[in-house]
Enzyme design. Structure first.
Site, mmCIF file in Angstrom:
data_model
loop_
_atom_site.group_PDB
_atom_site.id
_atom_site.type_symbol
_atom_site.label_atom_id
_atom_site.label_comp_id
_atom_site.label_asym_id
_atom_site.label_seq_id
_atom_site.Cartn_x
_atom_site.Cartn_y
_atom_site.Cartn_z
ATOM 1 N N CYS A 2 0.844 -1.190 0.000
ATOM 2 C CA CYS A 2 0.000 0.000 0.000
ATOM 3 C C CYS A 2 0.884 1.247 0.000
ATOM 4 C CB CYS A 2 -0.938 0.117 1.195
ATOM 5 S SG CYS A 2 -2.020 -1.285 1.394
ATOM 6 N N ARG A 27 3.502 -0.124 -4.992
ATOM 7 C CA ARG A 27 3.275 -0.702 -3.662
ATOM 8 C C ARG A 27 1.925 -1.425 -3.558
ATOM 9 N NH1 ARG A 27 6.789 1.299 -0.099
ATOM 10 N NH2 ARG A 27 5.459 0.616 1.596
ATOM 11 N N TRP A 75 -2.986 -2.575 -1.575
ATOM 12 C CA TRP A 75 -2.744 -3.987 -1.880
ATOM 13 C C TRP A 75 -3.476 -4.738 -0.784
ATOM 14 C CZ3 TRP A 75 -0.547 -8.366 0.341
ATOM 15 C CH2 TRP A 75 -0.218 -9.400 -0.537
ATOM 16 N N ASN A 101 -0.994 1.808 5.865
ATOM 17 C CA ASN A 101 -0.200 0.797 5.161
ATOM 18 C C ASN A 101 0.332 -0.164 6.224
ATOM 19 O OD1 ASN A 101 3.212 0.969 3.867
ATOM 20 N ND2 ASN A 101 1.767 -0.691 3.755
ATOM 21 N N GLY A 102 -0.106 -1.424 6.156
ATOM 22 C CA GLY A 102 0.364 -2.394 7.148
ATOM 23 C C GLY A 102 -0.774 -3.299 7.580
ATOM 24 N N GLU A 488 15.689 -17.017 -11.942
ATOM 25 C CA GLU A 488 15.274 -15.625 -12.122
ATOM 26 C C GLU A 488 14.547 -15.445 -13.459
ATOM 27 O OE1 GLU A 488 14.881 -13.151 -10.339
ATOM 28 O OE2 GLU A 488 14.909 -11.414 -11.667
ATOM 29 N N LYS A 610 5.589 -4.267 -5.192
ATOM 30 C CA LYS A 610 7.052 -4.199 -5.202
ATOM 31 C C LYS A 610 7.637 -4.233 -3.796
ATOM 32 C CE LYS A 610 10.751 -2.368 -7.763
ATOM 33 N NZ LYS A 610 11.029 -3.708 -8.300
#
Ligand code: G6P
Length: 615
Positions: A2, A27, A75, A101-102, A488, A610
């Protein structure tokens, strides 16, 4: 995850917030919202979807030139992404509005207590619980917003970066952080609040990064007041001068950030070794290593902790440290390491690798290592990030902001930093000769030019991508230094094209994946001339005889594999230890082109973010 943004000052807040949210979409981007504050009160607008959808919705709904406001791009953790669960969230009275955010882990217990006191909840979020808890504290204790935030947060368990506004105190915004980043940009009679500095970089270069456990009251025309949440003590904030530039966070003529960042790799790697590697003097200077050299030289072993692409860089480091510096290395998923009661010794050196410097699991792994007395060395890209600050020492990758969610230049610059450390330690320990050390430095200096050369085959890779774009599955094989590159490469394809892909050590193919091979299965084989070339040639034959389609990454001038493969991508020759820096490039481009051809959102793939600040 977020992104949060806020503004308080003399400019129109709305465009600053919308532009800021767009920069923070890396984010999270499943829903977004904004709240603006003026004399009429709180104006709220939110929606499921990306910030662009929010902007379309709000331009019709919001009619205010407010000079204060907050915004959020989400998110989802608690509650599906829909309009109601989007932030900002109002308290029951409608006086308080919050962005968060969290995760508040004990939200269910808190929610029941609040429901017993008559509170109603419209969303499924933990955030709505928090804003009502703050309201309840205000009511019970008759305290101002700043104090109520402190009291409420002392009851909350979890992680947060919040900004909250109280319409009864219309000149201030209160912020707080624990475990999620929060920066405050300081302008001329104005303040910017954001998860990182990108939303305000064109307005001010002065910023404060709140520390964990701190809260701040931000008032128009006043100084920002920072306090410790726990004991209310006043903290003198450290004002940093930011190095970031606006052009670093814009697309600069590229269609996507990911493509721009792929093309930035030569310069990013030069920036990584500039000033550290001095081939003419035959030395590597890295303050974080020089100041703690004995820790590294006496290390019983190195434990790398990381997640995602950074974990792959850690695997490359395992090869290079063991090969050149002869130090045993273990590479751990931070999320596993933190919970499996690992044996950590005072003589262990922990290397934490993280682009964002905010990944919750990596942070927790660091804390565990520190509790056990180990020395922690951080390899981060974001300057001033939580992991860089929590580490005992470290080295920045200096890749510049990476915005595409799929990591590219962060990976190659991480490998560069780790190579420099391994070379330095190898020289100090005498496990590589001075002449070999010097040759390695000279070769590393040529890598950016060789990447530039590899980027010139983009048109060819476009054709290969067109050929394989409809594949349902894809296998990536590599050996030695290029085994992590195979992982990767597969990760890049999955992340952005949603094609299922697996990376394997080439020799392991016969223990399972070979059963999958038929004419429908593309197999990307990294078969550079160095390393175990002959063995890989045999693996390629095995695939061919089962009718698999082979895309081979080979060294310029290759004969053997090129004769067998369906498609060949050549890269310049280099030392084996540096091949990952070159073999990665075509794999990044291949994934990028396939994803674009399939019409996927390359920079913001579904369900990903990200900066993963939740565990
Ligand atoms: C997320 C990102 C990846 C990244 C990983 C670790 O999953 O999408 O690109 O590799 O987090 O992030 P870090 O910032 O710690 O390197």
């Amino acid at each position: 995850m977020c992104g949060i943004v806020g503004y308080i000052g003399h400019r129109e807040a709305y465009p600053i917030i919308i532009k800021g949210l767009q920069r923070l979409e890396y984010r999270g981007y499943d829903s977004a919202g904004v709240a603006l504050f003026d004399k009429q009160g709180i104006h709220l607008c939110k929606t499921k979807g990306k910030v662009a959808e929010l902007a379309t919705k709000c331009s019709a709904d919001l009619n205010t030139q407010a000079v204060m406001g907050i915004g959020h791009t989400r998110w989802a953790t608690h509650g599906e992404p829909n309009d109601i669960n989007s932030h900002p969230h109002l308290s029951n009275s409608g006086d308080l509005v919050i962005i968060h955010n969290g995760i508040i882990e004990n939200y269910e217990t808190l929610k029941i207590e609040l429901e017993n006191r008559g509170y109603n909840f419209t969303s499924d979020t933990d955030t709505e619980v928090l804003v009502n808890l703050i309201e309840e504290v205000q009511k019970q204790e008759k305290v101002k917003l700043g104090k109520a935030v402190q009291v409420a947060l002392s009851q909350a368990v979890g992680a947060y970066a919040i900004a909250i506004y109280d319409r009864k105190k219309p000149n201030e915004i209160v912020v707080a952080r624990l475990g999620s980043p929060l920066a405050v940009g300081i302008g001329d009679n104005e303040f910017f609040i954001a998860s990182d500095a990108s939303p305000f970089i064109e307005y001010t270069k002065s910023a404060i990064y709140l520390e964990d456990g701190e809260t701040a009251v931000i008032r128009i025309g006043k100084e920002i007041k920072v306090r410790k949440i726990k004991n209310d003590s006043i903290v003198k904030p450290y004002v940093q001068e930011l190095q970031m530039n606006l052009d670093q966070i814009e697309k600069g003529g590229f269609d996507h950030f990911m493509l721009k960042e792929i093309y930035e790799q030569p310069e990013a790697i030069r920036d990584t070794y500039r000033g550290r590697m001095l081939p003419e003097k035959g030395i590597i200077r890295m303050a974080g290593v020089d100041d703690h050299l004995s820790k590294f030289l006496n290390a019983r072993r190195i434990i790398v902790v990381a997640c995602g692409t950074s974990w792959h860089a850690g695997l490359v480091a395992e090869y290079i440290f063991e090969d050149l510096a002869r130090i045993p290395v273990e590479v751990e998923y931070a999320s596993e390491f933190r919970y499996r009661n690992p044996v950590i010794n005072k003589n262990d050196v922990i290397i934490a690798i993280s682009q964002s410097g905010e990944t919750a699991d990596t942070m927790a792994a660091i804390n565990l290592a520190k509790e056990n007395g180990a020395f922690v060395f951080g390899v981060c890209n974001v300057v001033g990030s939580s992991i860089s600050r929590a580490s005992d020492a470290g080295a920045y990758t200096h890749a510049g902001p990476e915005i595409g969610v799929a990591s590219t230049k962060a990976f190659t610059t991480q490998i560069t930093v780790l190579s420099l450390i391994a070379l330095k330690l190898g020289k100090e320990k005498g496990s590589i000769s001075i002449s070999d050390f010097n040759m390695y430095l000279q070769e590393l200096e040529l890598i950016p030019d060789k990447i530039e050369k590899s980027l010139q085959i983009n048109e060819h890779i476009l054709k290969v991508a067109d050929f394989y774009k409809n594949a349902k599955n894809c296998l990536y094989l590599g050996r030695g230094y290029n085994f992590p590159v195979a992982l990767e490469g597969a990760l890049k394809l999955k992340e952005i094209s949603y094609i299922h892909a697996e990376g394997y050590p080439a020799a392991e193919m016969k223990h399972g994946p070979i059963a999958l091979i038929d004419e429908e299965m593309p197999v990307v084989v990294i078969a550079t001339r160095k390393g175990h070339y002959d063995k890989v040639v045999s693996n390629v034959q095995e695939i061919k005889s089962r009718k698999g389609k082979i895309i081979a990454i080979v060294t310029d001038g290759d004969q053997q594999v090129s004769k067998i493969a369906d498609h060949v991508i050549s890269i310049p020759d280099t030392f084996e230890a540096f091949t990952p820096l070159l073999t990665t490039i075509p794999l990044q481009l291949l994934s990028y082109h396939i994803a674009v051809m399939l019409g996927k959102n390359v920079d913001q793939p579904r369900n990903l973010a990200k900066s993963v600040t939740v565990e």
